[in-house]
Design a protein around this motif. Sequence first.
Motif, short mmCIF file in Angstrom:
data_model
loop_
_atom_site.label_atom_id
_atom_site.label_comp_id
_atom_site.label_asym_id
_atom_site.label_seq_id
_atom_site.Cartn_x
_atom_site.Cartn_y
_atom_site.Cartn_z
N ALA A 1 -8.17 0.48 13.18
CA ALA A 1 -7.74 1.18 11.96
C ALA A 1 -7.19 0.23 10.89
O ALA A 1 -7.13 0.59 9.72
N ALA B 1 0.84 -1.19 0.00
CA ALA B 1 0.00 0.00 0.00
C ALA B 1 0.88 1.25 0.00
O ALA B 1 1.99 1.24 0.52
N CYS B 2 0.35 2.32 -0.56
CA CYS B 2 0.93 3.63 -0.34
C CYS B 2 0.41 4.13 1.03
O CYS B 2 -0.43 3.49 1.65
N ARG C 1 4.82 0.84 15.24
CA ARG C 1 5.52 1.25 14.02
C ARG C 1 5.54 0.11 13.03
O ARG C 1 5.70 -1.05 13.41
N PRO D 1 2.48 10.15 12.51
CA PRO D 1 3.06 8.80 12.63
C PRO D 1 4.39 8.75 13.38
O PRO D 1 4.70 7.74 14.00
N PRO E 1 -6.88 -2.14 8.00
CA PRO E 1 -7.84 -2.57 6.99
C PRO E 1 -7.73 -4.05 6.61
O PRO E 1 -8.60 -4.57 5.92
N PHE F 1 6.22 -6.28 5.28
CA PHE F 1 5.85 -5.15 6.14
C PHE F 1 5.51 -5.72 7.50
O PHE F 1 4.70 -6.65 7.60
N THR G 1 0.00 -4.53 4.69
CA THR G 1 0.36 -3.94 3.40
C THR G 1 1.20 -2.67 3.56
O THR G 1 1.56 -2.03 2.58
N GLY G 2 1.48 -2.30 4.82
CA GLY G 2 2.34 -1.14 5.05
C GLY G 2 1.66 0.21 4.87
O GLY G 2 2.31 1.20 4.58
N CYS G 3 0.34 0.28 5.07
CA CYS G 3 -0.38 1.53 4.78
C CYS G 3 -0.26 2.58 5.88
O CYS G 3 -0.56 3.75 5.66
N LEU G 4 0.13 2.17 7.07
CA LEU G 4 0.35 3.07 8.22
C LEU G 4 -0.94 3.68 8.80
O LEU G 4 -0.87 4.65 9.55
N GLN G 5 -2.10 3.10 8.47
CA GLN G 5 -3.32 3.58 9.13
C GLN G 5 -3.21 3.38 10.65
O GLN G 5 -3.71 4.19 11.43
N MET H 1 -1.27 6.28 12.15
CA MET H 1 -2.09 7.50 12.23
C MET H 1 -3.07 7.42 13.40
O MET H 1 -3.24 8.37 14.16
#
Lengths: 616, 160
Positions: free
Chosen positions: B125, A294-295, B38, B32, B127, B48, B13-17, B20
């Motif tokens: 958060a 993902a981005c 992390r 972040p 997904p 990831f 997937t490394g989206c960082l939701q 956040m």
Amino acid sequence: MAWQRKILRVNLTEGSCTSEPVNMAWAADYLGGRGLGSKYLVSEVDPGVDPFSPDNKLIMATGPLTGTPASTGSRYVVITKSPLTGTIACSNSGGFFGAELKFSGWDMIIFEGRAKSPVYLHIENDQATLESADDIWGKSTWETEGWIKKRHQDPQLRIASIGPAGENRVLFACVVNDLHRAAGRSGVGAVMGSKNLKAVAVRGTLGLDTIKDMPRFMDVVGQGKVALAENAVTGKGLPTYGTQVLMNVINEVGALPTRNHRQVQFEHADQVSGEAMHEPRKRDGKPNLIANAACFGCTIACGRISKVDKDHFSVKTKPEFWGASGGLEYESAWALLPNTGVSDLEAGTYVNSLCNYYGMDPISFGVTVSAAMELFEVGAISEANTGGIKLGFGSAEALVAMAELTGKGEGFGRELGMGSKRLCARYGRPELSMSVKGQEFPAYDGRSLQGIGLNYATSNRGACHVRGYTVASEVLGIPVKTDPNATEGKAGLVKAFQDITATWDSTGLCLFTSFAWGMPEVSMQLDAALEGQWPVERLMEIGERIYNMERDFNLRAGLTGKDDTLPDRILHEPATSGPAKGMVNRLGEMLPEYYRLRGWSEDGVPTGETRQRLGL
Amino acid sequence: MHRSLSIESGKCTGCLQCEMACSLRFEHKINPSRSRIRVFAFHDTGRFVPYTCTQCAGAWCQAACPVEAIGADDATAARIVNDKLCVGCKICTIACPFGTINYNVDTGKVMKCDLCSGSPACVDACPTQAITFIDAETTGLSRMRSWAGKSQPDVNTPSS
């Protein structure tokens, strides 16, 4: 709000970095990203400027929703006058760089002038400094990222850089961020190179706390994520196969340009498809695809991470390409494989990595190689030109060799680096360049989808699918199915797609959300995040305003309505197979109506009334 | 029931939701860099991996703290930093073998995951359900189940 309200202005000639407030009156009329960044460009740059002159500027702009939990809020754009097309260029990228820029307290960076010697910009929150890039000039984007992180002892830096292609002014050089995301099209990387600007490295720890109504924002953002997860394209097709889900689909409908658009279906499409990336390879029993990526903030995750078979001829002696890296997405897969007649998925994956490594657009590169292959087959060039390499369609070896030469700027690669229009003109066969306004076609044939042909002809940055993706309607039935062979109604369809896209590109969201969301979903998120009211009508008007502003820049740069055309092959050589067999693009049936709907004269110039209505 | 964060990195997937959401919960802003969880990207292997405090029962950070600023939340068993007592000496950041307690220059205190009082924001958060909040005594259950599925149904059946 949701803006940081700060612009970083970097004068490379003077070596200065200064802060200035965002013109919020402009933000109200142009939003952010593509719209607001372009407003700054057209206000500060003479449209007649030589793209490589220090008087051209290069702008990196985020949107208001970049760096927020809104799904796909990762996008930033690179805006400048394009050396490939002579038009305004706006290239859009995801990854993590855009959000990091926002978290460092800046909405936008404006680069002007030219540094005396190579530099890179280092940003740590409000501290921005230009540093010498002498030691990395000539290095790949991957080496550049590693070197900068090591030098600053900061592995958390997010970096956008150019590779040798941008330094050598390859006319389709891109800006690569986060190793394998790119502001890909129109040669924005070559302009960055002309400014002696190697990279921008950002670390942002300030964060973002300017959302207008956080509880409401999180509520509508949550609804948006559910809609994406439940949609067949964004919840299933893209996560499973990435954009490569399209390879077999577009081949089926006979819109897959093959061998420089000689054909519209590729007999080996299934071997280079998203499905094929999942299949175990014959040689080592492992699939090409390693993982989905993902981005920033994206809940779709269409990104592919792939590994090339390390015994494949292309990488056998190159261990630096054995690791996982950005895999093929549909556009690059198409340009590098069906359009060159090559059916070797591993070769395509490696060449795609080379494009990231050297910093060049795989679409324009692939289409330019395809044109060179046709020039070779018709005898316009020979092995004397190519340095002894047989450039026939279908040769994976030739494709790989050309990518390496173009990236390094050696031999025949220097000629490929001019793009297909200049290459074909040079060898007396200008009609073999599959381009509009000098920019190469993407992966849908304008003979098989009438609307996409009209979009290519009228796109403000030359041939481009993400200026008005009528494929959604003509093939996928989103939001409504239209007959791909019909010209009736396509003028209105193209205008609507183009205007909506201009707005979308100005929000910080990824265009792919538009498979599941319409303008109302975007409106709800903006309205909760930003000061003021952001109803759908206002957003539609902003899109139309942006489109006309870009058009106006292009006209003042010397383009005319005569440039709104397609190559002879698309207008006169019928499609050879599939549902569109016998068809050509009937641009003449659509263009006058398109001009009328846009409020432009018969010559394609926005009328005084149109300018007034949009406040231009 | 005590619950633990369970992280299946293969789903990330490394989206960082999650980052956040964590920073919003603690800092009331999207940041972040201040997240207690992390996500690490391993580019060469395409992995990831989200990582955060495992809430050790015998916590190194707690044992090392010279001012007894780190205690346990009775309800969640999370190790919690008492900001009123923390003097920002950073000894705990040295003591923690996993690196999951870190110094915050803005506050002059250390920060770590506190399981959001039993409703972790990162879990909501995520997904892809890479982060879940499950019974602390059976965090291995899904892996056990997958191995159980691979066992031979007739392995104990005498052959005739």
